[in-house]
Design a protein around this motif. Structure first.
Motif, short mmCIF file in Angstrom:
data_model
loop_
_atom_site.label_atom_id
_atom_site.label_comp_id
_atom_site.label_asym_id
_atom_site.label_seq_id
_atom_site.Cartn_x
_atom_site.Cartn_y
_atom_site.Cartn_z
N ALA A 90 -7.40 -1.56 -3.42
CA ALA A 90 -6.25 -1.27 -2.57
C ALA A 90 -5.62 0.03 -3.06
CB ALA A 90 -5.25 -2.41 -2.63
N LEU A 91 -5.33 0.97 -2.16
CA LEU A 91 -4.78 2.26 -2.57
C LEU A 91 -3.29 2.15 -2.93
CD1 LEU A 91 -6.54 4.83 -0.22
CD2 LEU A 91 -7.03 4.29 -2.60
N GLU A 92 -2.64 1.13 -2.47
CA GLU A 92 -1.22 0.97 -2.74
C GLU A 92 -0.95 0.78 -4.23
OE1 GLU A 92 2.54 -1.81 -1.27
OE2 GLU A 92 0.47 -2.47 -0.94
N ASN A 93 -1.80 -0.04 -4.89
CA ASN A 93 -1.57 -0.35 -6.31
C ASN A 93 -2.83 -0.28 -7.17
OD1 ASN A 93 -2.96 -2.55 -5.39
ND2 ASN A 93 -1.23 -3.99 -5.57
N CYS B 4 -4.03 5.40 4.03
CA CYS B 4 -5.25 4.60 4.06
C CYS B 4 -5.05 3.34 3.21
CB CYS B 4 -6.43 5.42 3.54
SG CYS B 4 -8.02 4.59 3.68
N THR B 5 -5.57 2.22 3.67
CA THR B 5 -5.32 0.95 3.00
C THR B 5 -6.11 0.79 1.71
OG1 THR B 5 -5.09 -0.02 5.21
CG2 THR B 5 -5.21 -1.54 3.36
N SER B 6 -7.41 1.11 1.74
CA SER B 6 -8.26 0.87 0.57
C SER B 6 -9.41 1.86 0.51
CB SER B 6 -8.79 -0.57 0.59
OG SER B 6 -9.38 -0.87 1.83
N ALA B 7 -10.18 1.80 -0.58
CA ALA B 7 -11.24 2.78 -0.79
C ALA B 7 -12.36 2.21 -1.65
CB ALA B 7 -10.68 4.04 -1.44
#
Length: 469
Positions: A242-245, A441-444
């Protein structure tokens, strides 16, 4: 566009009314459905060629053979029924016949395969008799093939219903290496296969290299079937965050084949072959079971993403296979994500949507892979129950200019507007990661995060991330 009047006219067509050299006059040599010649006629022509060749007659023409296969014809039979399919074949035969000269012959081999033999018979006395060089015959065949493909691709009108199909063609000539119909047909078939591999709706002239490629493909097919039997495959797992954390959210299961003789073989090489020969079903079931078994060993917060071939969705039992596998392994449906490309959605849309909705109703997430590389992705997002779209790595790895930023931003914006998560593939640098993060973007996933891991290396990777946190 054809009219119903033409259809009726063609169904009453009789070979005995054809030009003098195309007249067959014997039902033994006529195709029952189209009134063209049949395979027996081709064999008869072969005998004539051998006699003329042995006699070295001045009127000998170097024949060329065009093998035609209709594209998307199976869909006509499947959706409209075989009676309509038969009428299409009759109209196809009429269009082919209208292109030919008196010395040419059209033959239906069976199904939706046709053969046009240019220079099958000597021209009549009213025509100029001359020897034709093999190269000239091939050049003429290319012109005829182009005209036929264009003609056969035009719409057909049957019972006020427009039908669209296509055609591909393989061309082979009479030569020192191909002195019989059987050899010419084999050469034309190899050329036809190459034409279809290159995108259909085109023709290909036989080249000796095609034979070498066919032999290599045949050997790969043998090795692939053996690999399935001996379980030479392995599944590796690429982390997704998750790109948020930067928290780990799961892994994508990726199939690998390391042959004892060949070494590593790219999925781009063996997956299309597996789809073509029907082995993708067995391989797909094995990958799904392996991935679910491994996911069961991970923390409950992690899910596994499994790629699905369009061919697997042609199987009416796909939903049952997935649900049975989850039940057998004991993995909750909410921990599985099914990934598919746009190609899986382009055929039999209603049936595919029904299957994906059934999976979604059971809590399984559905992701569209390689988003942005197809033609109709936006409409598919509306029609199908996607929970995630994966931004193709070609967008992520491009030089970061205004156009790239706008394209990636647009995809992410579409996801946000529809309540669909986005995952960027192929992330290799911190700069790419930060740009994606800023755009929402949500994830990678990608080499920056980790290369694909062997199953026995996943635990160590999870532990390492926990310590880093």
């Amino acid at each position: 566009m054809e009219s119903n009047e033409m259809d009726v006219e063609h169904r009453s067509y009789n070979l005995n009314t054809a030009g003098c050299n195309r007249s067959i006059g014997d039902e033994l040599f006529a195709d029952y459905l189209t009134a063209l010649g049949n395979r027996r006629l081709l064999d008869k022509l072969d005998s004539e060629w051998q006699s003329r060749r042995d006699g070295a007659q001045d009127s000998m023409i170097a024949p060329a053979l065009i093998l035609i296969d209709l594209d998307r014809f199976k869909h006509v039979n499947d959706t409209l029924g075989h009676p309509v399919g038969d009428q299409v074949l009759q109209l196809v035969a009429a269009r082919i016949e209208n292109v030919l000269r008196e010395e040419d012959v059209a033959i239906r081999l069976g199904g939706d395969e046709f053969v046009v033999v240019l220079g099958a018979r000597p021209a009549s006395s009213a025509c100029i008799r001359r020897k034709v060089h093999a190269n000239d015959a091939i050049a003429a065949a290319e012109c005829v093939a182009e005209r036929l493909i264009g003609l056969l691709t035009k719409p057909y009108l049957i019972d006020s219903q427009q039908i669209n199909i296509g055609a591909s063609a393989g061309i082979a000539g009479f030569s020192d290496e191909a002195t019989s119909v059987d050899v010419m047909l084999r050469h034309a078939d190899l050329a036809l296969y190459a034409a279809k591999q290159n995108g259909k709706g085109r023709h290909q002239v036989f080249d000796p290299s095609l034979e070498a490629r066919a032999q290599a493909r045949r050997q790969l097919e043998i090795d692939l079937r053996r690999a399935i039997r001996l379980e030479e495959f392995a599944v590796v797992y690429q982390p997704q965050i998750a790109l948020e954390n930067k928290a780990l959210t799961g892994f994508e299961a990726l199939l690998r084949w390391v042959s004892p003789e060949r070494g590593p073989i790219s999925p781009d090489q063996f997956i299309p072959l597996a789809e073509e020969i029907g082995e993708i079903h067995a391989i797909g079931r094995w990958v799904l079971r392996e991935a679910c078994h491994e996911a069961l060993l991970w923390p409950e917060s992690l899910r596994v993403s499994v790629n699905v071939s369009p061919i697997q969705l042609d199987d009416g039992g796909f939903v049952e296979t997935v649900l049975d596998t989850l039940a057998e392994v004991g993995l909750p449906p909410t921990r599985l994500e099914i990934e598919l490309t746009e190609g899986a959605l382009m055929k039999n849309t209603t049936a595919v949507r029904r299957q994906l909705e059934a999976l979604h109703d059971h809590g399984i997430d559905i992701a569209m892979d390689d988003f942005g590389t197809g033609y109709s992705s936006l409409s598919y997002l509306h029609e199908f129950p996607f929970s995630r779209i994966k931004i193709d790595q070609s967008f992520v790895r491009r030089e970061r200019d205004a156009t790239t930023e706008a394209l990636v931003g647009a995809i992410i914006g579409i996801g946000k507007s529809l309540g669909i998560q986005t995952l960027a593939e192929g992330v290799e640098t911190e700069e790419q990661l930060q740009a994606l993060q800023l755009q929402g973007c949500t994830s990678a996933q990608g080499y920056l995060i980790s290369h694909p891991l062997a199953a026995d290396a996943v635990d160590a990777f999870i532990s390492k991330l926990r310590r880093a946190a």
